[in-house]
Design a protein around this motif. Structure first.
Motif, mmCIF file in Angstrom:
data_model
loop_
_atom_site.group_PDB
_atom_site.id
_atom_site.type_symbol
_atom_site.label_atom_id
_atom_site.label_comp_id
_atom_site.label_asym_id
_atom_site.label_seq_id
_atom_site.Cartn_x
_atom_site.Cartn_y
_atom_site.Cartn_z
ATOM 1 N N ALA A 133 17.896 -2.628 15.579
ATOM 2 C CA ALA A 133 16.697 -3.411 15.892
ATOM 3 C C ALA A 133 15.536 -2.479 16.231
ATOM 4 C CB ALA A 133 16.976 -4.369 17.043
ATOM 5 N N ASP A 134 15.825 -1.418 17.000
ATOM 6 C CA ASP A 134 14.784 -0.446 17.330
ATOM 7 C C ASP A 134 14.254 0.245 16.074
ATOM 8 O OD1 ASP A 134 15.043 -1.051 19.999
ATOM 9 O OD2 ASP A 134 16.313 0.682 20.460
ATOM 10 N N LEU A 135 15.165 0.637 15.191
ATOM 11 C CA LEU A 135 14.746 1.298 13.956
ATOM 12 C C LEU A 135 13.951 0.348 13.057
ATOM 13 C CD1 LEU A 135 17.927 3.403 13.125
ATOM 14 C CD2 LEU A 135 15.671 4.283 13.740
ATOM 15 N N LYS A 136 14.333 -0.920 13.035
ATOM 16 C CA LYS A 136 13.584 -1.900 12.245
ATOM 17 C C LYS A 136 12.142 -1.993 12.731
ATOM 18 C CE LYS A 136 17.147 -5.124 10.685
ATOM 19 N NZ LYS A 136 17.633 -6.514 10.768
ATOM 20 N N LYS A 137 11.966 -2.029 14.058
ATOM 21 C CA LYS A 137 10.613 -2.104 14.611
ATOM 22 C C LYS A 137 9.783 -0.909 14.156
ATOM 23 C CE LYS A 137 11.893 -4.512 18.841
ATOM 24 N NZ LYS A 137 12.091 -4.361 20.287
ATOM 25 N N ILE A 138 10.370 0.274 14.251
ATOM 26 C CA ILE A 138 9.657 1.501 13.875
ATOM 27 C C ILE A 138 9.319 1.480 12.383
ATOM 28 C CG2 ILE A 138 9.902 4.009 13.606
ATOM 29 C CD1 ILE A 138 11.701 3.915 16.163
ATOM 30 N N SER A 164 0.843 -1.190 0.000
ATOM 31 C CA SER A 164 0.000 0.000 0.000
ATOM 32 C C SER A 164 0.876 1.237 0.000
ATOM 33 C CB SER A 164 -0.923 -0.007 1.225
ATOM 34 O OG SER A 164 -0.146 0.001 2.393
ATOM 35 N N GLU A 165 0.350 2.306 -0.543
ATOM 36 C CA GLU A 165 1.055 3.583 -0.609
ATOM 37 C C GLU A 165 1.083 4.192 0.790
ATOM 38 O OE1 GLU A 165 3.030 6.655 -2.637
ATOM 39 O OE2 GLU A 165 2.343 4.768 -3.443
ATOM 40 N N THR A 166 2.266 4.410 1.336
ATOM 41 C CA THR A 166 2.424 5.014 2.641
ATOM 42 C C THR A 166 3.292 6.244 2.485
ATOM 43 O OG1 THR A 166 2.343 2.825 3.664
ATOM 44 C CG2 THR A 166 3.167 4.620 5.013
ATOM 45 N N GLU A 167 2.837 7.341 3.039
ATOM 46 C CA GLU A 167 3.594 8.585 2.931
ATOM 47 C C GLU A 167 4.854 8.508 3.790
ATOM 48 O OE1 GLU A 167 3.160 13.267 4.112
ATOM 49 O OE2 GLU A 167 1.343 12.105 3.770
ATOM 50 N N VAL A 168 5.964 8.930 3.201
ATOM 51 C CA VAL A 168 7.242 8.949 3.911
ATOM 52 C C VAL A 168 7.455 10.358 4.450
ATOM 53 C CG1 VAL A 168 9.729 8.607 3.735
ATOM 54 C CG2 VAL A 168 8.185 7.181 2.385
ATOM 55 N N THR A 169 7.425 10.473 5.753
ATOM 56 C CA THR A 169 7.605 11.782 6.374
ATOM 57 C C THR A 169 9.090 12.087 6.513
ATOM 58 O OG1 THR A 169 7.647 10.890 8.621
ATOM 59 C CG2 THR A 169 5.479 11.473 7.704
ATOM 60 N N TRP A 170 9.385 13.327 6.901
ATOM 61 C CA TRP A 170 10.764 13.737 7.111
ATOM 62 C C TRP A 170 11.400 12.875 8.207
ATOM 63 C CZ3 TRP A 170 13.605 15.829 11.176
ATOM 64 C CH2 TRP A 170 14.844 16.363 10.828
ATOM 65 N N LYS A 212 5.581 0.825 10.369
ATOM 66 C CA LYS A 212 4.888 1.789 9.506
ATOM 67 C C LYS A 212 4.777 1.300 8.063
ATOM 68 C CE LYS A 212 4.524 6.487 8.030
ATOM 69 N NZ LYS A 212 4.883 7.863 8.234
ATOM 70 N N PHE A 213 5.876 0.752 7.521
ATOM 71 C CA PHE A 213 5.914 0.428 6.096
ATOM 72 C C PHE A 213 5.659 -1.044 5.789
ATOM 73 C CE2 PHE A 213 8.616 4.215 6.550
ATOM 74 C CZ PHE A 213 7.939 5.063 5.695
ATOM 75 N N LYS A 214 5.610 -1.868 6.790
ATOM 76 C CA LYS A 214 5.377 -3.309 6.656
ATOM 77 C C LYS A 214 6.274 -3.899 5.567
ATOM 78 C CE LYS A 214 0.864 -2.958 8.709
ATOM 79 N NZ LYS A 214 1.384 -2.103 9.703
#
Length: 126
Positions: free
Chosen positions: A107-112, A7-13, A116-118
């Motif tokens: 690992a923390d960044l991967k979770k985040i 799905s299209e997910t907006e990439v924020t700053w 969001k982006f699955k």
């Protein structure tokens, strides 16, 4: 524009900053792995040198200082090798701690990011 059926997910700053940080951490991780490999090889070489020194009967041995070899008393060489092993061991420990820290941050960044982006983002190395 959709890719991979996701799905299209907006990439924020903030998302882009997290992606960039992950990339920098990943690069540093690879550098650390190379440095750790070199440090382990150095430890092995120092250990081999120490063992060879134990086997020698000579009181004065050749010891490399920079690019030249000097004749140095065996006891002094033993002391220098021990100091070098100790310094290299501390350096290796520091590198391992930095690697553990980076792996945890990644690992923390991967979770985040996966949260969001699955499946629209791939952070795994092949």
């Amino acid at each position: 524009m959709q890719q991979g059926g996701g799905s299209e997910t907006e990439v924020t700053w903030e998302d882009q900053q997290n992606i960039n940080k992950f990339g920098r951490l990943n690069n540093r991780l690879h550098e650390l792995e190379d440095e750790i490999k070199i440090a382990k090889e150095t430890n092995e070489n120092l250990e081999d040198s120490s063992n060879e020194l134990i086997l020698t009967d000579e009181e004065v041995v050749r010891f490399q200082i920079g690019e030249v070899f000097a004749h140095v008393p065996k006891e002094e060489v033993e002391g220098r090798i021990e100091l070098m092993k100790e310094a290299n061991g501390k350096n290796l420990e520091k590198l391992e701690q930095e690697k553990d820290s980076i792996v945890a941050q990644m690992a923390d960044l991967k979770k985040i990011l996966y949260g969001k982006f699955k499946d629209s983002i791939n952070l795994e190395e092949d």
